[in-house]
Design a protein around this motif. Structure first.
Motif, PDB file in Angstrom:
ATOM      1  N   GLY A   1      34.094  73.872  26.117  1.00  0.00           N
ATOM      2  CA  GLY A   1      32.921  73.775  25.540  1.00  0.00           C
ATOM      3  C   GLY A   1      32.738  73.464  24.204  1.00  0.00           C
ATOM      4  N   ILE A   2      33.816  73.525  23.297  1.00  0.00           N
ATOM      5  CA  ILE A   2      33.751  72.988  22.299  1.00  0.00           C
ATOM      6  C   ILE A   2      33.936  71.588  22.101  1.00  0.00           C
ATOM      7  CG2 ILE A   2      35.003  72.983  19.993  1.00  0.00           C
ATOM      8  CD1 ILE A   2      35.950  75.770  20.500  1.00  0.00           C
ATOM      9  N   LEU A   3      34.749  70.891  22.854  1.00  0.00           N
ATOM     10  CA  LEU A   3      34.628  69.355  23.064  1.00  0.00           C
ATOM     11  C   LEU A   3      33.483  68.872  23.659  1.00  0.00           C
ATOM     12  CD1 LEU A   3      38.249  68.750  24.611  1.00  0.00           C
ATOM     13  CD2 LEU A   3      37.587  68.461  21.978  1.00  0.00           C
TER      14      LEU A   3
ATOM     15  N   ASN B   1      24.537  72.182  22.714  1.00  0.00           N
ATOM     16  CA  ASN B   1      24.557  73.613  22.906  1.00  0.00           C
ATOM     17  C   ASN B   1      25.081  74.151  23.977  1.00  0.00           C
ATOM     18  OD1 ASN B   1      24.017  74.157  20.245  1.00  0.00           O
ATOM     19  ND2 ASN B   1      21.544  74.679  20.326  1.00  0.00           N
ATOM     20  N   ILE B   2      24.934  73.372  25.173  1.00  0.00           N
ATOM     21  CA  ILE B   2      25.517  74.020  26.594  1.00  0.00           C
ATOM     22  C   ILE B   2      27.197  74.273  26.338  1.00  0.00           C
ATOM     23  CG2 ILE B   2      26.338  72.973  28.918  1.00  0.00           C
ATOM     24  CD1 ILE B   2      23.909  71.818  29.061  1.00  0.00           C
ATOM     25  N   GLY B   3      27.843  73.357  25.501  1.00  0.00           N
ATOM     26  CA  GLY B   3      29.055  73.654  25.121  1.00  0.00           C
ATOM     27  C   GLY B   3      29.346  74.957  24.471  1.00  0.00           C
ATOM     28  N   LEU B   4      28.468  75.172  23.441  1.00  0.00           N
ATOM     29  CA  LEU B   4      28.687  76.532  22.491  1.00  0.00           C
ATOM     30  C   LEU B   4      28.436  77.634  23.598  1.00  0.00           C
ATOM     31  CD1 LEU B   4      26.852  75.558  19.095  1.00  0.00           C
ATOM     32  CD2 LEU B   4      29.399  75.437  19.899  1.00  0.00           C
ATOM     33  N   VAL B   5      27.330  77.720  24.380  1.00  0.00           N
ATOM     34  CA  VAL B   5      27.119  78.806  25.219  1.00  0.00           C
ATOM     35  C   VAL B   5      28.432  78.888  26.274  1.00  0.00           C
ATOM     36  CG1 VAL B   5      25.684  79.223  27.306  1.00  0.00           C
ATOM     37  CG2 VAL B   5      24.514  78.494  25.150  1.00  0.00           C
ATOM     38  N   LEU B   6      28.779  77.839  26.971  1.00  0.00           N
ATOM     39  CA  LEU B   6      30.146  78.173  27.618  1.00  0.00           C
ATOM     40  C   LEU B   6      31.136  78.829  26.692  1.00  0.00           C
ATOM     41  CD1 LEU B   6      31.586  77.671  30.317  1.00  0.00           C
ATOM     42  CD2 LEU B   6      32.025  75.305  29.323  1.00  0.00           C
ATOM     43  N   SER B   7      31.414  78.317  25.570  1.00  0.00           N
ATOM     44  CA  SER B   7      32.549  78.768  24.846  1.00  0.00           C
ATOM     45  C   SER B   7      32.409  80.274  24.432  1.00  0.00           C
ATOM     46  CB  SER B   7      32.735  77.960  23.544  1.00  0.00           C
ATOM     47  OG  SER B   7      33.080  76.570  23.869  1.00  0.00           O
ATOM     48  N   LEU B   8      31.264  80.648  23.793  1.00  0.00           N
ATOM     49  CA  LEU B   8      30.717  81.913  23.413  1.00  0.00           C
ATOM     50  C   LEU B   8      30.859  82.798  24.617  1.00  0.00           C
ATOM     51  CD1 LEU B   8      30.069  83.823  21.195  1.00  0.00           C
ATOM     52  CD2 LEU B   8      27.659  83.184  21.704  1.00  0.00           C
TER      53      LEU B   8
END
Length: 657
Positions: free
Chosen positions: A336-338, A366-373
């Motif tokens: 997600g961060i990557l 922001n899809i990546g941030l949603v996945l990470s968080l």
């Protein structure tokens, strides 16, 4: 315990869908703003779906502003299709199309999240968490900046294409026949960020198929597995990035690829992007600083405290990505961060863009941030799951907190839709949140000028001129304002400055020609329109005005009327009847003007321009009530039709009391 029964999931999905529909229920009539003007409103090419094949051959069809064009044929085609379906510039059709694609994106996103979670930690609860992640993303208030901004459908659609490509890769049968490359290609043709798919897919394969961490990859500890990941991703890398580079080489100019006429140096822009990226992260956490046009300035010093602080935050995220990639269960956090950084790379790296920041750019990353968080919270819950089971109320508290958060986002989305509901509200919001933005100052001033508040407009225009002294549009609008205030000599200087500073802006010639025609200098006006037409052949305003003035100058009124009547009889389209109505109006033939508008409405019942022209004719005949009825209908169809609003006000003022 978490209820993962099918009926419960369906119930939750329906609840989230209803909340999403409520959140966006007030946005469908929001008008065309900002770059919508040159890509949609004034773009002659999108007014005929037969032009769609041309959109794939040249970037000039993207819009009427040569300094702001890109190769996005899928996007331009969708604009043409929506224009055709709407029968004109009705934003409801555009917004309905965008919202439908947004719903499709969210459905695909749910399945992509689920497959990533199942790969890392198989569980029957992953569907539930994937649905929670999707609901949070779908309702996040930041996304309202993209969904409301019509031309930025390129962000939402290209994101949909990349998510679809990932899903097709994850399915063995479609992967076998490389079907995932089809949406990847469509994504590139929608917006340049689609080229990031190949790089993202490489890291997905590296993490979830070859089980290689970032540390192993960097230190070359698992060379064989890393090489296999690269080989597997070659088709996507070649097809997405290769297609992008081919487009840049063959169709798009190098200047456009490198950010057009961006005035920023590479390193200054790059370090400024550290601050911008942290701004995006801040709005992801708490979206209270959203602006349609942020006013970031360049940071010239690497030692600036804000620059160093933001760099520290970003390096911290990179470290987290390295650490979490080493644990198979935690790899969705790293991925997600990557995803976040890779998705931002086209606008937040070493390639200076014309605009330093745009909040709609966070839609894809922001899809990546949603996945990470989301996955971090999932693992945190898992760690204490045994304790929470003993206290049945704890899961309910967590779920209630989730509902509270997404409800607040839904409320925030609804409020942002209200901000986007009119130019006045939108640009007032920009002046308050981004006071150093010259475009915001000017655009808010335009809303005041449209109401005839010239003295109130002047300070905003002057402020914009201080902030952007060589920008053509502020000089154009200063010219219009000073002419309206009774200073024609001063006005002409501003028009000439606009042409002098940015000679490739077609609107400079269009509005200067209008000024010249008003002064009785028709020959000079035609000359300016011809120059504007050479620069932008697809500018509908220039084309129509040039044809009108050329016809009037070239023959007497009677011959001109007969000629356009004959042409309209042979080519009975709504647009041609509108041209005929204008010819009648200019020559005082008001009843004939109304008749021509009625014929246009027979062919195109929701043609706002026809109702406006009828209103103008009724005003000229001093039939004020009929004028009000016609203009009210025009505004009902197009809530941002300022000319119709002005005509309505004129009728109201003259209506006997």
């Amino acid at each position: 315990m978490i209820n993962t029964k099918r009926s419960s999931l369906i119930g939750l999905a329906i609840a989230l869908l209803l909340l999403l529909c409520v959140a966006y229920s007030n946005h469908f009539s929001n008008g065309f703003e900002f770059d919508d003007s040159h890509t949609i409103v004034n773009n002659e090419y999108i007014r005929d779906v037969k032009n769609i094949p041309l959109f794939f051959t040249d970037i000039k069809y993207f819009g009427t502003n040569p300094g702001n064009q890109g190769y996005r044929p899928i996007l331009v085609s969708l604009n043409a299709i929506d224009y055709w379906l709407a029968g004109g510039l009705n934003p409801v059709y555009f917004h309905a199309d965008i919202f439908l694609s947004y719903l499709i994106l969210l459905v695909l996103l749910f399945f992509m999240f689920q497959k990533i979670l199942d790969t890392s930690l198989p569980s029957d609860k992953n569907k539930f968490f994937a649905l929670l992640f999707t609901g949070f993303y779908g309702l996040h208030a930041v996304n309202a900046e993209t969904i409301n901004y019509i031309i930025e459908r390129c962000d939402s659609l290209s994101t949909l294409c990349i998510v679809a490509a990932f899903l097709l890769y994850m399915i063995p049968k479609t992967k076998k026949y490389f079907l995932y490359l089809i949406p990847a290609a469509i994504g590139v043709g929608t917006k340049e960020t689609g080229a990031m798919f190949g790089i993202m897919l490489f890291f997905y394969i590296l993490f979830f198929e070859e089980k290689v961490s970032l540390i192993d990859f960097i230190l070359l500890k698992k060379v064989k597995q890393s090489f296999k990941a690269f080989v597997k991703s070659i088709p996507a890398l070649i097809f997405s990035f290769g297609l992008f580079m081919l487009i840049q080489k063959k169709i798009t100019s190098e200047a456009t690829f490198m950010g057009g006429d961006s005035p920023y140096g590479v390193w200054e822009y790059f370090r400024t992007q550290w601050v911008v990226i942290v701004h995006y992260i801040g709005n992801f956490i708490l979206p209270l600083d959203l602006s349609a046009d942020p006013d970031f300035g360049i940071y010239n010093s690497l030692l600036d405290r804000k620059v160093l602080l933001c760099l520290t935050i970003l390096l911290f995220l990179v470290v987290v990505a390295f650490i979490t990639s080493a644990d198979e269960k935690k790899r969705p956090i790293a991925f997600g961060i990557l995803w976040f950084f890779i998705a931002l790379a086209p606008t937040s790296s070493f390639l200076p863009a014309g605009q330093i920041a745009n909040d709609h750019r966070a839609f894809f990353p922001n899809i990546g941030l949603v996945l990470s968080l989301g996955w971090w919270l999932r693992l945190l819950y898992l760690r204490y799951e045994e304790k929470t089971i003993k206290h049945k109320y704890i899961p309910k508290i967590f779920f209630t907190l989730y509902l509270a958060v997404i409800s607040l986002h839904a409320y925030g989305t609804y409020q942002r839709n209200i901000i986007w509901s009119s130019s006045e509200k939108l640009w007032l919001d920009v002046t308050l949140k981004s006071p150093k933005n010259g475009r915001g100052q000017m655009n808010y001033g335009l809303t005041l000028m449209a109401k005839g508040k010239y003295e109130e407009t002047l300070p905003y225009f002057k402020r914009a001129l201080e902030l952007m002294p060589y920008w053509a549009y502020i000089h154009i609008n200063m010219g219009i304002l000073r002419d309206a205030m009774g200073y024609p000599k001063e006005a002409e200087e501003y028009f000439l400055n606009a042409i002098r500073y940015q000679p490739n802006v077609p609107d400079s010639y269009f509005f200067y020609a209008r000024f010249l025609q008003k002064q009785g200098r028709t020959g000079e006006a035609i000359s300016q329109l011809k120059k504007g037409h050479e620069i932008s052949p697809g500018h509908s305003g220039i084309t129509q005005y040039l044809n009108s003035l050329s016809a009037v100058q070239g023959e007497n009124t009677g011959d001109y009327i007969k000629k356009i009547e004959k042409y309209t009889q042979e080519n009975p389209t709504a647009e041609n009847y509108i041209e005929l109505s204008l010819a009648y109006y200019r020559n005082g033939m008001y009843k004939e003007c109304i008749n021509a508008c009625e014929k246009a409405l027979e062919l195109h019942p929701n043609f706002a321009l026809a109702y406006n022209n009828m209103c103008s004719a009724y005003n000229a005949m001093e039939e004020w009530e009929k004028a009000m009825a016609a203009c009210s209908k025009a505004i009902e169809i197009d809530s941002n039709f300022q000319l119709a609003k002005n005509n309505l006000e004129w009728a109201k003022k003259n209506l006997p009391k």
